[in-house]
Design an enzyme around this catalytic site. Structure first.
Site, mmCIF file in Angstrom:
data_model
loop_
_atom_site.group_PDB
_atom_site.id
_atom_site.type_symbol
_atom_site.label_atom_id
_atom_site.label_comp_id
_atom_site.label_asym_id
_atom_site.label_seq_id
_atom_site.Cartn_x
_atom_site.Cartn_y
_atom_site.Cartn_z
ATOM 1 N N ILE A 1 0.139 13.364 8.373
ATOM 2 C CA ILE A 1 0.289 14.571 9.188
ATOM 3 C C ILE A 1 1.781 14.812 9.428
ATOM 4 O O ILE A 1 2.454 13.944 9.974
ATOM 5 C CB ILE A 1 -0.426 14.421 10.544
ATOM 6 C CG1 ILE A 1 -1.896 14.042 10.353
ATOM 7 C CG2 ILE A 1 -0.305 15.710 11.352
ATOM 8 C CD1 ILE A 1 -2.611 13.701 11.653
ATOM 9 N N LYS B 1 7.222 2.445 12.170
ATOM 10 C CA LYS B 1 7.258 2.950 13.552
ATOM 11 C C LYS B 1 7.854 1.949 14.526
ATOM 12 O O LYS B 1 8.579 2.324 15.458
ATOM 13 C CB LYS B 1 5.861 3.362 14.034
ATOM 14 C CG LYS B 1 4.818 2.253 14.115
ATOM 15 C CD LYS B 1 3.993 2.181 12.862
ATOM 16 C CE LYS B 1 2.866 1.183 12.948
ATOM 17 N NZ LYS B 1 2.102 1.139 11.674
ATOM 18 N N ASP C 1 0.582 -0.293 18.819
ATOM 19 C CA ASP C 1 0.890 0.581 17.686
ATOM 20 C C ASP C 1 1.019 2.033 18.149
ATOM 21 O O ASP C 1 1.969 2.739 17.792
ATOM 22 C CB ASP C 1 -0.213 0.450 16.632
ATOM 23 C CG ASP C 1 -0.043 1.413 15.474
ATOM 24 O OD1 ASP C 1 0.769 1.134 14.583
ATOM 25 O OD2 ASP C 1 -0.730 2.459 15.465
ATOM 26 N N VAL D 1 4.750 8.112 12.007
ATOM 27 C CA VAL D 1 3.773 8.574 12.991
ATOM 28 C C VAL D 1 2.684 9.388 12.300
ATOM 29 O O VAL D 1 2.974 10.354 11.599
ATOM 30 C CB VAL D 1 4.437 9.431 14.088
ATOM 31 C CG1 VAL D 1 3.391 9.892 15.107
ATOM 32 C CG2 VAL D 1 5.543 8.669 14.786
ATOM 33 N N THR E 1 0.821 -1.215 0.000
ATOM 34 C CA THR E 1 0.000 0.000 0.000
ATOM 35 C C THR E 1 0.854 1.264 0.000
ATOM 36 O O THR E 1 0.683 2.148 -0.848
ATOM 37 C CB THR E 1 -0.928 0.000 1.220
ATOM 38 O OG1 THR E 1 -1.782 -1.152 1.159
ATOM 39 C CG2 THR E 1 -1.781 1.251 1.255
ATOM 40 N N VAL E 2 1.793 1.364 0.940
ATOM 41 C CA VAL E 2 2.602 2.584 1.046
ATOM 42 C C VAL E 2 3.621 2.661 -0.086
ATOM 43 O O VAL E 2 3.818 3.721 -0.682
ATOM 44 C CB VAL E 2 3.303 2.650 2.415
ATOM 45 C CG1 VAL E 2 4.191 3.884 2.500
ATOM 46 C CG2 VAL E 2 2.280 2.666 3.539
ATOM 47 N N LYS F 1 4.397 4.806 18.347
ATOM 48 C CA LYS F 1 4.386 6.177 17.837
ATOM 49 C C LYS F 1 4.640 7.188 18.951
ATOM 50 O O LYS F 1 5.346 8.180 18.749
ATOM 51 C CB LYS F 1 3.048 6.450 17.151
ATOM 52 C CG LYS F 1 2.810 5.567 15.927
ATOM 53 C CD LYS F 1 1.374 5.657 15.437
ATOM 54 C CE LYS F 1 1.139 4.731 14.258
ATOM 55 N NZ LYS F 1 -0.284 4.703 13.835
ATOM 56 N N ALA G 1 13.115 20.061 -4.791
ATOM 57 C CA ALA G 1 14.352 19.411 -4.336
ATOM 58 C C ALA G 1 15.601 19.988 -4.992
ATOM 59 O O ALA G 1 16.699 19.866 -4.450
ATOM 60 C CB ALA G 1 14.280 17.913 -4.617
#
Length: 436
Positions: A136, A105, A201, A132, A13-14, A205, A33
């Site tokens: 955000i 994490k 979890d 984390v 997914t990530v 974090k 960049a």
């Protein structure tokens, strides 16, 4: 300047989301960049598995070490997860002089002290914004945006699964295990949901946030951790009646005695913004001595929200490639040789207000016995609800809110209350924070 070459470990997914964001926003990213960033290699356990990303032009492999040992790769993105073999992969990438970006994490919470020390020795960066609260940018906010402050405390909803469950219990009057089953069906919770619902979890974090906020080593083993499996629909309803919401919070607080690190269900006044963060969303409230309280809200998981944080880290690494290691932003916000060995307090040292729910026989003198025990432990009652017994019932629920009291005194009082012959079952306790 020549392009920076990136290798991705893990195309789930990530990983897939990161490939998509880097491809879609390539021109904008290069402008920010100062040079082009391209993914040249990626690894996955199953190369035939359907992907959410286009891997055309990327050399694929089933062995992550092919990427880690490739001299052409400048930055390794570790997006596999877990803290087992991945630790050795990251350490090898560092030994090979490669910068690392991770969303892991548990890796950082459990092994970050060792990993950062090795990275400093080699003069490379390990970036972990995505570890984390997903999309955000809370790590950057504390590490850089609030760097002129002494952080006094922080409190966060940093696990979307638990927040989804508590939101459904409140909004629809559902039971915990009913909502958990739906969360698993929707993919919010794993088949084994222990890490989410038992607070592990969130504790990973919180470990990271506390180190950055207070300049202390990572100390996951010292986080007090309590899950939400004992929260009932009745507790949610009584909290609402009293003007509170129940949220599963990670809280880090600096006191004169030391630092509190705790994850547990918490009553919050319903008027607080963080009490109104619902569903799978995350939020972190941080109080600095200069800025006061600040709130950071957004998606705590998902392919592209998390990829947003991963890509931002990649851009930061690329920007820093031409700077001397000693002039870069420190991994844990404070210079590595200036971390403080401040005591992390045990649970007995916590001081909070409490919500208590007990079931007692419906007869004179029972409430007096309970309040006598509380008074003997210097515990004052802020509010009290005693319900009428249901038809044909001989016991009644009693709900109390207390004023702030030491955890040690509360534990002793609860043990004595549970020993009363007129009290049935266990006393349900939830800590209360005003977060003012």
């Amino acid at each position: 300047m020549k392009p920076v070459k990136v290798g991705v470990l893990g195309l789930g997914t990530v990983g897939g989301g990161t490939v998509n964001v880097l491809a879609r926003n390539a021109a904008e990213i290069a402008r920010r960049a100062g040079r082009e960033i391209i993914i040249t290699r990626a690894s996955a356990k199953d190369l035939n598995k359907p992907r959410i990303c286009d891997t055309q032009g990327i050399v694929l492999s089933t062995d992550p070490m092919d990427i880690i040992n490739d001299p052409e790769i400048d930055i390794v993105l570790e997006l596999i997860g877990g803290a087992g073999p991945v630790k050795d992969m990251v350490l090898q990438a560092i030994a090979n002089g490669k910068h690392v970006v991770t969303a892991n994490k548990s890796l950082i919470a459990l092994h970050g002290n060792e990993i950062f020390a090795k990275a400093s020795e080699k003069g490379v960066i390990v970036a972990f914004e995505a570890a984390v609260a997903g999309g955000i940018p809370i790590i950057k906010a504390i590490r850089e945006g609030l760097s002129g402050n002494q952080i006094q405390w922080l409190a966060g909803i940093i696990n979307g699964t638990g927040n989804f469950i508590l939101t459904e219990m409140r909004d629809k009057g559902r039971d915990f295990f009913d909502v958990l089953a739906e969360a698993q069906a929707l993919g919010y919770a794993e088949a084994d949901p222990t890490f989410d619902v038992e607070g592990i979890d969130a504790a990973h974090k919180l470990t990271i946030l506390a180190s950055i906020a207070f300049g202390i080593p990572l100390q996951f083993e010292k986080v007090y951790t309590e899950g939400i499996t004992q929260i009932t629909r009745v507790d949610v309803e009584y909290a609402e009646e009293l003007g509170y919401r129940i949220k599963h919070l990670g809280i880090a607080r600096k006191t004169a005695e030391g630092i509190e690190l705790r994850v547990h269900p918490t009553l919050i006044p319903e008027r607080r913004l963080i009490a109104n963060v619902n569903g799978v969303m995350n939020a972190v409230l941080v109080k600095g001595d200069a800025v006061g309280p600040t709130l950071y809200y957004g998606a705590g998981a998902g392919a592209e929200p998390t990829a947003s944080a991963v890509v931002a880290d990649v851009i930061d690494v690329v920007r820093a490639l031409t700077s001397d290691p000693e002039n870069r932003v420190p991994h844990l916000a404070f210079q590595a040789n200036r971390l403080d060995d401040i005591q992390v307090l045990g649970a007995d040292s916590f001081k909070t207000a409490y919500y208590l729910r007990l079931t007692a026989e419906d007869k004179p003198g029972v409430l007096a016995d309970v309040t006598k025990i509380l008074a003997a432990h210097h515990i004052s009652i802020e509010a009290l609800i005693q319900k009428q017994p249901l038809k044909d019932e001989t016991v009644v629920p009693v709900i109390m809110l207390t004023q702030i009291t030491p955890e040690k005194e509360m534990n002793a009082a609860i043990a004595e209350i549970e020993a009363l012959p007129t009290v049935t079952g266990k006393v349900n306790r939830i800590r209360l924070e005003t977060l003012g």
